[in-house]
Write a protein that holds these residues in place. Sequence first.
Motif, PDB file in Angstrom:
ATOM      1  N   MET A 188      37.903  46.028   6.356  1.00 46.45           N
ATOM      2  CA  MET A 188      37.299  45.940   4.874  1.00 46.45           C
ATOM      3  C   MET A 188      37.112  44.387   4.473  1.00 46.45           C
ATOM      4  N   LYS A 189      37.903  43.655   4.806  1.00 44.01           N
ATOM      5  CA  LYS A 189      37.702  42.168   4.569  1.00 44.01           C
ATOM      6  C   LYS A 189      36.311  41.524   5.111  1.00 44.01           C
ATOM      7  N   GLU A 190      36.275  42.088   6.240  1.00 40.53           N
ATOM      8  CA  GLU A 190      34.900  41.544   7.148  1.00 40.53           C
ATOM      9  C   GLU A 190      33.781  42.200   6.649  1.00 40.53           C
ATOM     10  N   ILE A 191      33.900  43.563   6.195  1.00 40.16           N
ATOM     11  CA  ILE A 191      32.629  44.147   5.569  1.00 40.16           C
ATOM     12  C   ILE A 191      32.450  43.559   4.402  1.00 40.16           C
ATOM     13  N   ASN A 192      33.491  43.350   3.544  1.00 44.87           N
ATOM     14  CA  ASN A 192      33.126  42.479   2.078  1.00 44.87           C
ATOM     15  C   ASN A 192      32.615  41.313   2.121  1.00 44.87           C
ATOM     16  N   ASP A 193      32.948  40.794   3.267  1.00 45.75           N
ATOM     17  CA  ASP A 193      32.370  39.159   3.345  1.00 45.75           C
ATOM     18  C   ASP A 193      30.943  39.110   3.618  1.00 45.75           C
ATOM     19  N   LYS A 194      30.609  40.600   4.330  1.00 43.60           N
ATOM     20  CA  LYS A 194      29.171  40.824   4.544  1.00 43.60           C
ATOM     21  C   LYS A 194      28.364  41.535   3.722  1.00 43.60           C
ATOM     22  N   ILE A 195      29.003  42.037   2.615  1.00 38.52           N
ATOM     23  CA  ILE A 195      28.353  43.285   1.847  1.00 38.52           C
ATOM     24  C   ILE A 195      27.160  43.001   1.129  1.00 38.52           C
ATOM     25  N   GLN A 196      26.979  41.907   0.810  1.00 43.10           N
ATOM     26  CA  GLN A 196      25.439  41.461   0.217  1.00 43.10           C
ATOM     27  C   GLN A 196      24.568  41.454   1.137  1.00 43.10           C
ATOM     28  N   GLU A 197      24.584  40.920   2.377  1.00 41.22           N
ATOM     29  CA  GLU A 197      23.819  41.025   3.534  1.00 41.22           C
ATOM     30  C   GLU A 197      23.456  42.249   3.827  1.00 41.22           C
ATOM     31  N   LEU A 198      24.510  43.224   4.001  1.00 44.24           N
ATOM     32  CA  LEU A 198      24.196  44.684   4.363  1.00 44.24           C
ATOM     33  C   LEU A 198      23.431  45.522   3.423  1.00 44.24           C
ATOM     34  N   ALA A 199      23.888  45.184   1.878  1.00 42.32           N
ATOM     35  CA  ALA A 199      23.198  45.787   0.990  1.00 42.32           C
ATOM     36  C   ALA A 199      21.694  45.498   0.916  1.00 42.32           C
ATOM     37  N   ASP A 200      21.407  44.168   1.136  1.00 45.38           N
ATOM     38  CA  ASP A 200      19.993  43.897   1.095  1.00 45.38           C
ATOM     39  C   ASP A 200      19.190  43.874   2.532  1.00 45.38           C
ATOM     40  N   ALA A 201      19.907  44.484   3.579  1.00 43.65           N
ATOM     41  CA  ALA A 201      19.235  44.749   4.766  1.00 43.65           C
ATOM     42  C   ALA A 201      18.284  45.704   4.657  1.00 43.65           C
ATOM     43  N   GLY A 202      17.179  45.895   5.649  1.00 45.82           N
ATOM     44  CA  GLY A 202      16.082  46.727   5.668  1.00 45.82           C
ATOM     45  C   GLY A 202      17.003  47.986   6.554  1.00 45.82           C
ATOM     46  N   GLY A 203      17.959  47.872   7.175  1.00 46.02           N
ATOM     47  CA  GLY A 203      18.450  48.929   7.672  1.00 46.02           C
ATOM     48  C   GLY A 203      19.935  48.555   8.444  1.00 46.02           C
ATOM     49  N   VAL A 204      20.690  49.650   8.348  1.00 45.06           N
ATOM     50  CA  VAL A 204      22.079  49.254   8.843  1.00 45.06           C
ATOM     51  C   VAL A 204      22.407  50.485   9.612  1.00 45.06           C
ATOM     52  N   VAL A 205      23.137  49.982  10.961  1.00 43.23           N
ATOM     53  CA  VAL A 205      23.545  51.166  11.758  1.00 43.23           C
ATOM     54  C   VAL A 205      25.188  50.861  11.797  1.00 43.23           C
ATOM     55  N   PHE A 206      25.845  52.106  11.371  1.00 45.16           N
ATOM     56  CA  PHE A 206      27.260  52.106  11.245  1.00 45.16           C
ATOM     57  C   PHE A 206      27.616  52.970  12.268  1.00 45.16           C
ATOM     58  N   ASP A 207      28.503  52.376  13.363  1.00 43.84           N
ATOM     59  CA  ASP A 207      28.820  52.926  14.579  1.00 43.84           C
ATOM     60  C   ASP A 207      30.085  53.605  14.300  1.00 43.84           C
ATOM     61  N   LEU A 208      30.012  54.765  14.319  1.00 48.23           N
ATOM     62  CA  LEU A 208      31.257  55.927  14.106  1.00 48.23           C
ATOM     63  C   LEU A 208      31.904  56.540  15.249  1.00 48.23           C
ATOM     64  N   ARG A 209      31.528  55.988  16.405  1.00 45.58           N
ATOM     65  CA  ARG A 209      31.903  56.773  17.535  1.00 45.58           C
ATOM     66  C   ARG A 209      33.366  56.407  18.047  1.00 45.58           C
ATOM     67  N   GLY A 210      33.925  55.379  17.189  1.00 45.78           N
ATOM     68  CA  GLY A 210      35.526  55.142  17.495  1.00 45.78           C
ATOM     69  C   GLY A 210      36.269  55.722  16.661  1.00 45.78           C
ATOM     70  N   TYR A 211      37.304  54.905  15.986  1.00 41.30           N
ATOM     71  CA  TYR A 211      38.326  55.522  15.312  1.00 41.30           C
ATOM     72  C   TYR A 211      38.321  54.422  13.835  1.00 41.30           C
ATOM     73  N   PRO A 212      37.797  54.636  12.722  1.00 44.31           N
ATOM     74  CA  PRO A 212      37.761  53.729  11.869  1.00 44.31           C
ATOM     75  C   PRO A 212      39.063  52.899  11.283  1.00 44.31           C
ATOM     76  N   ASN A 213      38.669  51.545  11.304  1.00 48.60           N
ATOM     77  CA  ASN A 213      39.826  50.484  11.271  1.00 48.60           C
ATOM     78  C   ASN A 213      40.154  50.290   9.893  1.00 48.60           C
ATOM     79  N   GLY A 214      40.594  51.126   9.024  1.00 45.89           N
ATOM     80  CA  GLY A 214      41.098  51.087   7.579  1.00 45.89           C
ATOM     81  C   GLY A 214      39.805  50.562   6.586  1.00 45.89           C
ATOM     82  N   ASN A 215      38.522  51.197   6.926  1.00 54.14           N
ATOM     83  CA  ASN A 215      37.380  50.620   6.374  1.00 54.14           C
ATOM     84  C   ASN A 215      36.920  52.000   5.545  1.00 54.14           C
ATOM     85  N   HIS A 216      37.507  52.761   5.034  1.00 52.74           N
ATOM     86  CA  HIS A 216      36.932  54.095   4.433  1.00 52.74           C
ATOM     87  C   HIS A 216      36.144  53.762   3.217  1.00 52.74           C
ATOM     88  N   MET A 217      36.729  52.635   2.419  1.00 54.29           N
ATOM     89  CA  MET A 217      36.037  52.423   1.251  1.00 54.29           C
ATOM     90  C   MET A 217      34.646  52.067   1.460  1.00 54.29           C
TER      91      MET A 217
END
Length: 217
Positions: A188-217
């Motif tokens: 979640m820390k890594e995601i939060n650090d990039k959250i504005q870039e992700l929010a402003d992106a034209g598209g985001v691919v979230f890879d869910l093939r593995g096991y979520p790393n405590g990033n359920h929020m």
Amino acid sequence: IIAWNVFQHFYPYFEEVETDWDLELTTALENALEDKTTDDFYYTLCQMVAALKDGHGNVYYPGLDRAGLPFQVEWVEDQVVITSSQEPEKFIEGDVILSVDGISAEKIILDSEKYISGSPQWKRFRSQSIFAAGPEGSKATVQIKRENEILEKEAIRNYEQRRELLDKPKIRELEDGIFYVDLNSAGMKEINDKIQELADAGGVVFDLRGYPNGNHM
């Protein structure tokens, strides 16, 4: 017998999973009688747990020597394809793996899936990550198809190289305005650090093939 009994009395999904658990005990006992090494017995336990088709089921055995090849593969359009490489002078992204040590790449993938518990998608995800693994320092002869050419390359299995290969950026821009987030490794820390870039992106691919790393929020 002990492991089988734990599942027999506490596994909650027998009504959802089609498996003959009594038969699995018989099969596991027969296999155990034939096992000659600890590695053999490890695979006997793996095969039994795989019958439950539960991605939380795994057999841990630190003694298994399973070093990887210097590239990562994925199943693309019914072929085993290199998607990242630590030795680009030998193996490049887009190379199709035909065989390793004379065994077809497809067979290697399918054989390893027999020992992995979970959905078909999870089995495929896991089998790709351990593709053609073997003893540290062992050599492998890899046959690849590059465009219209068939090539044969030698590779050395190596733990350190493999760790570096898998340690790719967890969040990266694939092309202008399109981001990729590996939820198997990004916290979640890594995601939060990039959250504005992700929010402003034209598209985001979230890879869910593995096991979520405590990033359920």
